[in-house]
Write an enzyme that holds these catalytic residues in place. Structure first.
Site, short mmCIF file in Angstrom:
data_model
loop_
_atom_site.label_atom_id
_atom_site.label_comp_id
_atom_site.label_asym_id
_atom_site.label_seq_id
_atom_site.Cartn_x
_atom_site.Cartn_y
_atom_site.Cartn_z
CG LEU A 1 36.75 35.78 43.91
CD1 LEU A 1 35.32 34.96 44.27
CD2 LEU A 1 36.36 36.18 42.43
N GLY A 2 38.67 38.98 46.16
CA GLY A 2 38.87 40.29 47.30
C GLY A 2 39.38 39.83 48.59
CD GLU A 3 44.31 39.90 51.02
OE1 GLU A 3 44.65 40.04 49.83
OE2 GLU A 3 45.04 39.60 51.70
CB SER B 1 39.57 43.24 58.38
OG SER B 1 37.99 42.67 58.28
N GLY B 2 38.98 40.19 57.31
CA GLY B 2 38.35 38.91 57.78
C GLY B 2 39.38 37.77 57.07
N GLY B 3 39.93 38.05 56.00
CA GLY B 3 40.65 36.98 55.21
C GLY B 3 40.62 37.51 53.52
CE LYS B 4 45.63 35.47 51.05
NZ LYS B 4 46.68 34.78 50.33
CB VAL B 5 36.56 36.21 48.98
CG1 VAL B 5 35.71 35.37 48.46
CG2 VAL B 5 36.16 36.68 50.50
CG ASP C 1 31.16 46.74 56.81
OD1 ASP C 1 31.17 47.93 56.54
OD2 ASP C 1 32.01 45.92 56.92
N1 ATP Z 1 30.35 35.07 47.36
C1 ATP Z 1 31.06 36.03 46.69
N2 ATP Z 1 31.30 35.96 45.41
C2 ATP Z 1 31.92 36.77 44.73
N3 ATP Z 1 32.86 37.65 45.15
C3 ATP Z 1 32.82 37.56 46.48
C4 ATP Z 1 32.02 36.75 47.39
N4 ATP Z 1 32.31 37.23 48.70
C5 ATP Z 1 33.20 38.25 48.81
N5 ATP Z 1 33.63 38.27 47.41
C6 ATP Z 1 34.69 39.44 47.03
O1 ATP Z 1 35.48 39.48 48.04
C7 ATP Z 1 35.58 40.72 48.90
C8 ATP Z 1 35.55 40.82 50.37
O2 ATP Z 1 34.66 39.92 51.03
P1 ATP Z 1 34.29 39.99 52.45
O3 ATP Z 1 33.71 41.31 52.75
O4 ATP Z 1 33.53 38.86 52.69
O5 ATP Z 1 35.67 39.98 53.22
P2 ATP Z 1 36.03 40.32 54.73
O6 ATP Z 1 37.57 40.28 55.07
O7 ATP Z 1 34.84 39.96 55.52
O8 ATP Z 1 35.98 41.75 54.46
P3 ATP Z 1 35.85 42.85 55.64
O9 ATP Z 1 37.11 43.54 56.00
O10 ATP Z 1 34.89 44.06 55.06
O11 ATP Z 1 35.19 42.35 56.89
C9 ATP Z 1 33.99 41.43 48.48
O12 ATP Z 1 34.18 42.59 48.59
C10 ATP Z 1 33.85 40.83 47.04
O13 ATP Z 1 34.58 41.53 46.00
#
Ligand code: ATP
Length: 696
Positions: free
Chosen positions: A365-367, A369-373, A482
């Site tokens: 779904l996304g990726e 700095s924290g990891g992948k979703v 953020d």
């Molecule tokens: N609960 C969710 N349902 C659907 N998509 C999600 C959900 N959580 C995160 N995503 C998708 O994953 C992406 C990255 O999520 P998130 O911001 O938590 O990651 P991160 O590694 O913490 O990012 P950052 O670099 O901002 O810290 C989001 O922009 C979104 O597209």
């Protein structure tokens, strides 16, 4: 909004071709060409009157520390610059900002040097931050009642005691390319402030920073695999809050791993120091609870979740903090590293949970700095969740720091209970990786905006929901820090939810009137407020409010207004101009006064090449009044989130919402959709940032 007004701003914005990118973010008066890989290659044809006073775009920051253009400057020419009249505009224009900064800084303000951030040290915790277990139990059912609490603190507020780590950490960059033609944004790594959850996780008292200011003193407020899977028989996790959102539908999902692009990010430097003695208390409290996080049982689905979780013995938030952690808390002499190590070991004990209990649907779904979703399906009931898989520990990073960051984010997120906040339910560990289970939402706001399908009323609805979510956070003393389109997810029925609390910070503690300022530059460039580059410490609420304004601009225009809010950015410079100020410092330090007209913000309807209208002319007229206050360059004068909700236009916005969730144990929260709009549903392939990458 009237049809004519709608037409007017649509006409203005029609030039926009889905270019939500920092490099494509300019006034129509400025012809701009951008090369993504080289942001400095932007050619800007600037109106003659401005170009006279603007330095070359590649000039360093200090070299542009000259005064802001003001109205009437076009009447001056280069020969005038040799004049001796000390009273002329020109001399004001040649005054170095730097000269003034060092001599005229307010007592609580100091000039910061770029991104170098120092963290406050906390040596002790005041007794008032310590909450007894009995009191916590007694108050646990009151948790939801604090939804609508304002800055006046309710009795249940005592549970909202957060802690945060405080060591500065080098964050990995999170970069994601959205579209080679359409831009890139920069994200950040995660931060570290822990709150507690309702009855199970109680992140206890945490350390205030060395600098505190009177609260309220600032004035009023990347292989492309296509698969089809069926959700039949499963629940959209959004049903956590909204049972009516339960649906059965085949979804086509494409996935591809995201390629990082090198876009600019800001490291999230930790802002608060965690008192480990308080971590001890946190887990002591938690261990006393026999069930998992979120005893606040506002839906049947949540109750079911807990029952299921309990039956399969999953590790949940409370489980993590039980057992050895409880024993740990008995030994007050453990040193910090031992405590964190124990915590880590405790998580380590819970293995095979992810692969056995959740089926990986191979959709990213996304990726960040924290990891992948990823998208996963719980085996026991086919319910779909978002699973955040944290990145591995960096070599340079201590285990302690690494684990603390993750636990901090989880503690905060799992504590928050509001329809406009994404539900975070569990934290899991397997084969050296840590996972977080999140409510799955069908879209992210960035993808929705980029779809170009959203109607104005729908945008307004989501905007108001965004404000409501931020209001909830601010009311409990937490800032997000953020806020951006990609950190908002949206359910199929149009309920917006905030995600990613890795950068959030506490700005006041319960029963305290003192503002705890944030420090450090966290977040993504285009959304950052100008003061974060200027002040060492700042009110994080004002940062959130500014980001809300930028998000609205992005939603309407599908562009960022500027690359970053620094005067070396030509667009931002134009925005700052024409306000009757002789320097940027004058603007960013303007104090809050009772008289809104005391300072000229330079708003003139006919002037669109400088001042607030440089941005506002692209926005609907009814939004101008509030957007001027949201995007006030001075954080001291910027409106608060509660103030935004008092605006006539904002009040009139018809917002879809979840009702019933605010009542503890309400078994029937439901979504009320407004009739003046429908919510956009887009192809699931493009519904998240992960999918957006597939398209490139
Ligand atoms: N609960 C969710 N349902 C659907 N998509 C999600 C959900 N959580 C995160 N995503 C998708 O994953 C992406 C990255 O999520 P998130 O911001 O938590 O990651 P991160 O590694 O913490 O990012 P950052 O670099 O901002 O810290 C989001 O922009 C979104 O597209």
């Amino acid at each position: 909004m009237s049809f004519s007004k709608l037409l007017r701003y649509n006409q203005r914005n029609n030039m926009t071709t889905a270019s939500l990118t920092t490099e494509h973010a300019f006034s129509e008066n400025w012809t701009t060409s951008a090369i993504l890989s080289d942001p400095t290659s932007i050619d800007v044809n600037i109106p003659a009157e401005i170009s006279r006073v603007l330095p070359p775009s590649n000039e360093s920051y200090d070299s542009v520390l000259s005064s802001l253009p003001t109205r009437g400057m076009s009447k001056m020419n280069s020969t005038e610059s040799s004049g001796d009249d000390e009273g002329t505009h020109l001399q004001k224009l040649t005054t170095s900002w730097l000269e003034k900064i060092d001599t005229e800084m307010p007592e609580n303000i100091s000039k910061i040097d770029s991104n170098i951030i120092s963290s406050p040290i906390v040596n002790q915790v005041e007794a008032r931050f310590i909450v007894h277990t009995g009191k916590l139990r007694k108050n646990s059912t009151d948790f939801a009642s604090s939804f609508s609490n304002s800055l006046g603190f309710s009795k249940s507020y005592g549970k909202y005691i957060f802690f945060g780590s405080k060591k500065s950490e080098n964050a990995a960059k999170k970069n994601h390319s959205i579209d080679s033609n359409h831009g890139s944004h920069s994200l950040t790594d995660h931060g570290r402030n822990l709150p507690q959850t309702s009855e199970t996780i109680i992140c206890d008292a945490f350390a205030s920073t060395s600098a505190e200011h009177e609260y309220g003193a600032h004035g009023p407020d990347g292989m492309f695999t296509t698969r089809i899977y069926s959700l039949e028989g499963s629940f959209s996790s959004l049903s956590t809050n909204c049972p009516e959102d339960t649906y059965s539908e085949a979804i086509h999902i494409n996935t591809k791993h995201i390629e990082n692009t090198g876009s600019t990010t800001h490291s999230r430097k930790s802002s608060y120091t965690t008192s480990l003695s308080n971590i001890k208390r946190l887990f002591k409290r938690t261990s006393l609870n026999s069930h998992c996080s979120g005893s606040y049982d506002h839906t049947n689905t949540i109750a079911d979740d807990y029952a299921i979780a309990s039956s399969v013995n999953e590790t949940t938030s409370s489980c993590i903090s039980s057992g050895s952690l409880y024993a740990m808390s008995e030994n007050e002499d453990n040193d910090r590293d031992q405590i964190v190590q124990t915590l880590y070991n405790n998580i380590d004990a819970s293995t095979d949970l992810v692969s056995k209990k959740y089926k990986d649907l191979n959709v990213i779904l996304g990726e960040g700095s924290g990891g992948k979703v990823k998208l996963v399906q719980r085996v026991v009931d086919n319910k779909v969740f978002a699973l955040k898989e944290y990145r591995s520990k960096n070599k340079k990073e201590s285990e302690r720091k690494y684990i603390k960051k993750i636990i901090s984010e989880f503690c905060i997120a799992s504590t928050l209970k509001n329809p406009n906040i994404c539900e975070t339910s569990k934290i899991l560990y397997e084969n050296g990786k840590i996972f977080q289970i999140l409510e799955y939402c069908e879209y992210d706001l960035f993808a929705l905006v980029m779809s170009e399908k959203m109607q104005y009323d729908e945008i307004c609805c989501l905007f108001k929901q965004l404000i409501s979510g931020v209001k909830y956070l601010h009311d409990i003393g937490l800032s997000h820090r953020d806020l951006k389109l990609d950190n908002c997810v949206v359910t199929q029925r149009g309920i917006l939810k905030l995600i990613d609390f890795g950068a959030s910070s506490v700005f006041h503690y319960p029963l305290s009137s003192q503002l705890i300022e944030a420090h450090g530059i966290v977040g993504s460039d285009p959304y950052l407020s100008p003061e974060v580059f200027y002040f060492e410490k700042y009110d994080p609420r004002a940062l959130d409010v500014w980001a809300i304004g930028i998000m609205f601009f992005c939603m309407i225009t599908r562009r960022f207004p500027w690359k970053y809010p620094k005067v070396k950015d030509l667009q931002f410079r134009a925005f700052c101009s024409g306000r009757g100020a002789t320097s940027f410092k004058d603007l960013v330090t303007r104090p809050a006064t009772g008289d809104n007209n005391q300072y000229n913000d330079g708003y003139e309807e006919d002037v669109i090449d400088m001042g607030p209208n440089f941005l506002l002319h692209r926005l609907p007229e009814e939004s101008h009044n509030i957007m001027r206050q949201i995007l006030d360059i001075s954080p001291f004068r910027r409106i608060t989130v509660n103030g935004i909700l008092q605006d006539d236009w904002i009040k009139e916005i018809e917002m879809c919402q979840v009702v019933g969730a605010e009542v503890p144990k309400d078994a029937s929260p439901r979504i009320i959709n407004k009739e003046n709009h429908i919510h956009t549903n887009i192809d699931q392939r493009y519904a998240h940032i992960g999918g957006m990458h597939e398209r490139t």
